[in-house]
Design an enzyme around this catalytic site. Structure first.
Site, short mmCIF file in Angstrom:
data_model
loop_
_atom_site.label_atom_id
_atom_site.label_comp_id
_atom_site.label_asym_id
_atom_site.label_seq_id
_atom_site.Cartn_x
_atom_site.Cartn_y
_atom_site.Cartn_z
CB SER A 73 -7.05 2.89 0.45
OG SER A 73 -5.74 3.38 0.34
CD GLN A 80 -4.83 1.34 -2.52
OE1 GLN A 80 -4.40 2.48 -2.66
NE2 GLN A 80 -4.46 0.56 -1.53
CG ASP A 121 -1.93 1.13 1.22
OD1 ASP A 121 -2.51 1.40 0.15
OD2 ASP A 121 -2.14 1.75 2.28
#
Length: 283
Positions: free
Chosen positions: A213, A263, A193
């Site tokens: 996110s 993502q 991430d």
């Protein structure tokens, strides 16, 4: 920042686990920590298989001053695959839902992989130092246990896909980590991430947005070790209507594609009452 061993020091048994709070300068819990701790809880309920994929949704912002209560649901245990669902709570408030698939070892089939991009090796690059921009250096101090080396944009291959920008990052963990494949997959998930959503702004320098996110997915293709150099290539295939999609490819030093990360995140034009590119806003 806590060590990776502290991040994965889950307490509990069976299907109920407690994930520790990790000291951070970030107000909201780092998304990679949330995903990785939920995934680590799932791995504690699986034997004789390793993960082939995980998919999760951030359903609410986390508070970095608090730990998480994790509940694992054993969806199925088959001969070839096992499936788990994990729900992460803070103060009985659901903040994350993860689904993970685990595959038995030894299956064979056709193979092909994307090629590793031609970039400078980590030995040719400097670590984070005084020449690194302040914003990047402060951000990366959250992961002091990781050796992170940024490939300068001028030394990265030019994009061939719709003009989207590329970011290439070498990283490895510098601590002693156990020889456990679940642990290394969890470690890769944790750092996957890092900076990923920011790659959606490469084509939009100076554009002020509110970021958060929304989901996170990882597919594992080969065994991975986070204490060895890994190259993280980050691109953004698309952005629009206040959301953006980021893609990450992870290669080992031998040039093998070991994992793919996707993502989607909020990338909404900033309102004057919020201020700054941030993943800390409410959504």
């Amino acid at each position: 920042m806590a060590t990776i061993a502290e991040v994965f020091d889950l307490q509990g048994e069976g299907t109920k686990w407690h994930a520790p709070m990790v000291p951070s300068q970030i107000a909201r819990t780092f998304g990679g920590q949330v995903v990785a701790q939920c995934f680590a809880a799932a791995t504690r309920t699986v034997e004789d298989k390793v993960a082939n994929s995980l998919h999760g949704y951030f359903v609410g912002p986390g508070d970095s001053t608090k730990g998480m209560e994790l509940v694992v649901d054993k969806l199925r245990d088959g001969g070839s695959f096992s499936h788990r669902e994990v729900r992460g709570y803070q103060d009985e408030r659901l903040i994350f839902v993860l689904n993970a698939s685990f595959h038995r070892k030894g299956d064979q089939g056709p193979e092909h992989y994307d090629e590793m991009p031609q970039v400078p090796s980590p030995d040719e690059l400097e670590g984070i130092d005084g020449t690194t921009p302040d914003s990047t250096r402060i951000f990366l101090q959250e992961w002091a246990e990781w050796d992170v080396r940024l490939v300068p944009q001028e030394r990265s291959p030019e994009s061939e896909a719709n003009g989207s920008g590329y970011t290439h990052i070498w990283f490895r963990n510098t601590s002693e980590v156990p020889d456990d494949e679940h642990y290394h997959q969890s470690g890769l998930t944790y750092l996957s991430d890092m900076t990923l959503l920011r790659s959606t702004l490469i084509d939009h320098p100076g554009h002020k947005v509110q970021m958060a996110s929304l989901d996170h997915s990882v597919w594992f293709f080969k065994p991975v070790r986070v204490d060895e150099w890994l190259l993280y290539e980050q691109t953004s295939p698309a952005a629009g209507q206040g959301v953006a999609l980021a893609q990450g490819k992870v290669f080992n030093r031998e040039g093998q594609l070991v994992a793919l990360v996707m993502q989607q995140g909020l990338a909404r034009n900033l309102r004057e009452d919020i201020g700054g590119n941030s993943k800390n806003g409410n959504w």
